[in-house]
Design a protein around this motif. Structure first.
Motif, PDB file in Angstrom:
ATOM      1  N   SER A   1       0.919  -1.144  -0.098  1.00 33.66           N
ATOM      2  CA  SER A   1       0.105  -0.013   0.266  1.00 33.66           C
ATOM      3  C   SER A   1       0.679   1.303   0.081  1.00 33.66           C
ATOM      4  O   SER A   1       1.661   1.539   0.943  1.00 33.66           O
ATOM      5  CB  SER A   1      -0.932   0.089   1.210  1.00 33.66           C
ATOM      6  N   THR A   2       0.727   1.962  -1.011  1.00 31.51           N
ATOM      7  CA  THR A   2       1.859   3.181  -1.079  1.00 31.51           C
ATOM      8  C   THR A   2       1.230   4.498  -1.271  1.00 31.51           C
ATOM      9  O   THR A   2       0.064   4.665  -1.646  1.00 31.51           O
ATOM     10  CB  THR A   2       2.730   2.845  -2.710  1.00 31.51           C
ATOM     11  N   ARG A   3       2.006   5.366  -0.838  1.00 33.95           N
ATOM     12  CA  ARG A   3       1.923   6.835  -0.866  1.00 33.95           C
ATOM     13  C   ARG A   3       3.161   7.345  -1.332  1.00 33.95           C
ATOM     14  O   ARG A   3       4.216   6.824  -1.226  1.00 33.95           O
ATOM     15  CB  ARG A   3       1.384   7.502  -0.002  1.00 33.95           C
ATOM     16  N   SER A   4       3.010   8.658  -1.983  1.00 30.12           N
ATOM     17  CA  SER A   4       4.493   9.360  -2.432  1.00 30.12           C
ATOM     18  C   SER A   4       4.486  10.247  -1.370  1.00 30.12           C
ATOM     19  O   SER A   4       3.652  10.846  -0.691  1.00 30.12           O
ATOM     20  CB  SER A   4       4.104  10.267  -3.581  1.00 30.12           C
ATOM     21  N   SER A   5       5.940  10.455  -1.051  1.00 25.63           N
ATOM     22  CA  SER A   5       6.404  11.187   0.207  1.00 25.63           C
ATOM     23  C   SER A   5       7.738  11.948   0.068  1.00 25.63           C
ATOM     24  O   SER A   5       8.444  11.282  -0.681  1.00 25.63           O
ATOM     25  CB  SER A   5       6.291  10.351   1.448  1.00 25.63           C
ATOM     26  N   GLN A   6       7.803  12.891   0.349  1.00 21.02           N
ATOM     27  CA  GLN A   6       9.442  13.415   0.577  1.00 21.02           C
ATOM     28  C   GLN A   6      10.100  12.645   1.479  1.00 21.02           C
ATOM     29  O   GLN A   6       9.566  12.167   2.510  1.00 21.02           O
ATOM     30  CB  GLN A   6       9.387  14.966   0.855  1.00 21.02           C
ATOM     31  N   VAL A   7      11.538  12.509   1.259  1.00 24.22           N
ATOM     32  CA  VAL A   7      12.343  11.613   2.240  1.00 24.22           C
ATOM     33  C   VAL A   7      12.502  12.457   3.572  1.00 24.22           C
ATOM     34  O   VAL A   7      12.856  11.706   4.376  1.00 24.22           O
ATOM     35  CB  VAL A   7      13.619  11.170   1.506  1.00 24.22           C
ATOM     36  N   ASP A   8      12.438  13.508   3.719  1.00 23.09           N
ATOM     37  CA  ASP A   8      12.930  14.265   4.883  1.00 23.09           C
ATOM     38  C   ASP A   8      11.630  14.084   5.873  1.00 23.09           C
ATOM     39  O   ASP A   8      10.429  14.468   5.633  1.00 23.09           O
ATOM     40  CB  ASP A   8      12.872  15.894   4.842  1.00 23.09           C
TER      41      ASP A   8
ATOM     42  N   ALA B   1      -1.154  -1.144  -4.514  1.00 22.31           N
ATOM     43  CA  ALA B   1      -2.458  -0.258  -4.493  1.00 22.31           C
ATOM     44  C   ALA B   1      -2.036   1.217  -3.731  1.00 22.31           C
ATOM     45  O   ALA B   1      -1.277   1.091  -3.009  1.00 22.31           O
ATOM     46  CB  ALA B   1      -3.636  -0.848  -3.693  1.00 22.31           C
ATOM     47  N   ARG B   2      -2.593   2.006  -4.214  1.00 21.17           N
ATOM     48  CA  ARG B   2      -2.341   3.332  -3.702  1.00 21.17           C
ATOM     49  C   ARG B   2      -3.287   3.445  -2.272  1.00 21.17           C
ATOM     50  O   ARG B   2      -4.300   3.357  -2.550  1.00 21.17           O
ATOM     51  CB  ARG B   2      -2.977   4.527  -4.751  1.00 21.17           C
ATOM     52  N   ALA B   3      -2.600   3.894  -1.338  1.00 20.17           N
ATOM     53  CA  ALA B   3      -3.212   4.077  -0.151  1.00 20.17           C
ATOM     54  C   ALA B   3      -3.630   5.594   0.039  1.00 20.17           C
ATOM     55  O   ALA B   3      -2.994   6.577  -0.389  1.00 20.17           O
ATOM     56  CB  ALA B   3      -2.331   3.899   1.070  1.00 20.17           C
ATOM     57  N   ARG B   4      -4.796   5.775   0.461  1.00 16.10           N
ATOM     58  CA  ARG B   4      -5.260   6.866   1.093  1.00 16.10           C
ATOM     59  C   ARG B   4      -4.861   7.296   2.495  1.00 16.10           C
ATOM     60  O   ARG B   4      -4.718   8.400   2.784  1.00 16.10           O
ATOM     61  CB  ARG B   4      -7.037   6.886   0.979  1.00 16.10           C
TER      62      ARG B   4
END
Length: 417
Positions: free
Chosen positions: A110-117, A166-169
């Motif tokens: 289950s994925t989301r996009s995030s900045q690494v900081d 799957a994209r996570a909310r």
């Protein structure tokens, strides 16, 4: 045991049978994906997934510093969720390639996009992911999904395969995770560099699998420097850091006093490890069979890759053998630290056609770790060890000499003759 007697003891017929079974297993995975699809349909209720998540996360490396970051959750209702996470016990249980792929295809990423900081981020999806990573047992979570899972299998020669995505909310903890005291200590010390925290956890009994998960979640290092670390990078970083620590531990240790040849075979990979008297040196030589996933041309020659270091170690990253170098070096150093000796170490890896799907560099680490079990062969000289192994190797001495600095060097050591 004399080297000739040791070599004659290799069970080649059994290895051939394992290769045949592995080829048959590859077709079973395709059928298994159909079963996985049915399990996902049952487990995903509406737009949510509730269940135990393995103590493992995944952080991608594309588009860094904004990356895809995910929670890995088993959808099967039976079995131990921790068994889905990459660990040394996969080797101890005798898992083959099919076993590994079946477990990984049973994990929803289950994925989301995030900045690494991430520094002080302990809420939202990334906060939940970090809590899962630092816990010492699987944690119940509820994941809200934006879309249906994509049934795909991502294969990598360093990180373990990942399955459907799957994209996570959102993601919420359903229980309070238990965090070990040593991990709390590393989190609380804002001035502790990541390298020191890694070796501290390793010395406190955490295996590298646990440490790289914690590092990947951005839970190690100085406060302002805490970032999500792509899984592929964290695996190699931990192997390298712990390896350097162990090399320091044996720096003043006495040398082994005989030439030893150790052997192991795992998931279509043969490992020969030669320990010879002298100060610490290390070299990995990989021989990859034609017609394999690593060397697709069936009528071609063996592909050889190699990397090495001397007593002072390396100053740059290994490109040619990549993560396999650091994993095999770590395994060799662990053995030498256990016996309080140093040695000149040559690891020969033969990736045969039976290694039909990459399952991650963990199998290299465990393959070499367990090579040091049981008995070993003895040779009079390093030269004698290499020539004694030639009947078991898929390449000639001249081919090996052209690639290996250690093997090429035996020609100039008159004392070996």
């Amino acid at each position: 045991m004399d080297l000739e007697e040791f070599v004659e003891g290799f069970e080649r017929d059994e290895a051939a049978e394992r290769r045949r079974l592995a080829r048959e297993k590859s077709y079973e995975i395709t059928d298994y994906l159909e079963d996985v699809e049915r399990e996902f349909e049952q487990a995903v209720q509406g737009d949510a997934l509730f269940g135990s998540t393995s103590p493992e996360i995944f952080v991608g490396r594309q588009n860094y510093p904004r990356v895809s970051t995910g929670l890995l959750s088993p959808v099967a209702g039976d079995g131990d969720p921790a068994d889905y996470a990459t660990s040394a016990r996969w080797y101890r249980r005798g898992y083959d390639i099919g076993d590994v792929l079946q477990r990984r295809t049973g994990l929803l990423n289950s994925t989301r996009s995030s900045q690494v900081d991430v520094e002080d981020v302990w809420d939202g999806f990334v906060g939940t992911q970090r809590e899962v990573a630092i816990a010492d047992h699987p944690v119940d979570v509820e994941v809200g999904l934006d879309d249906a899972p994509e049934l795909d299998l991502s294969l990598d020669d360093i990180s373990t395969p990942t399955g459907p995505r799957a994209r996570a909310r959102n993601a919420d903890l359903a229980e309070n995770p238990h965090v070990p005291k040593p991990v709390k200590k590393t989190l609380a010390d804002d001035d502790w560099r990541a390298e020191g925290a890694m070796t501290y956890l390793y010395r406190r009994g955490f295996d590298v699998y646990d440490v790289n998960t914690i590092l990947s979640a951005g839970a190690l290092g100085q406060d302002s420097q805490r970032r999500l670390v792509p899984t592929r990078w964290s695996i190699t970083a931990v192997d390298d850091t712990v390896g350097q620590y162990l090399r320091g531990q044996i720096r003043n240790a006495p040398s082994v006093d005989e030439v030893q040849v150790w052997y192991n075979e795992y998931v279509g990979n043969d490992y020969w490890v030669v320990l010879a008297p002298g100060q610490w040196e290390f070299e990995l030589v990989e021989m990859k069979a034609p017609g394999s996933i690593w060397n697709p041309e069936p009528a071609g020659d063996y592909y050889l890759g190699a990397a090495s270091e001397g007593f002072e170690g390396r100053t740059g990253y290994v490109e040619e053998t990549a993560g396999a170098y650091y994993a095999s070096r770590l395994a060799a150093l662990e053995h030498l630290a256990d016996i309080d000796r140093q040695a000149k170490v040559l690891v020969l890896r033969h990736a045969s056609e039976a290694y039909w799907a990459p399952v991650g560099v963990w199998q290299v680490r465990e393959g070499v770790r367990h090579a040091f079990e049981g008995t070993y062969g003895e040779a009079e000289t390093f030269h004698g060890a290499v020539t004694g192994l030639l009947p078991e190797l898929p390449v000639s001495l001249s081919t090996l000499r052209r690639k290996s600095e250690m093997v090429a060097g035996i020609q100039s050591q008159l004392s070996d003759f």
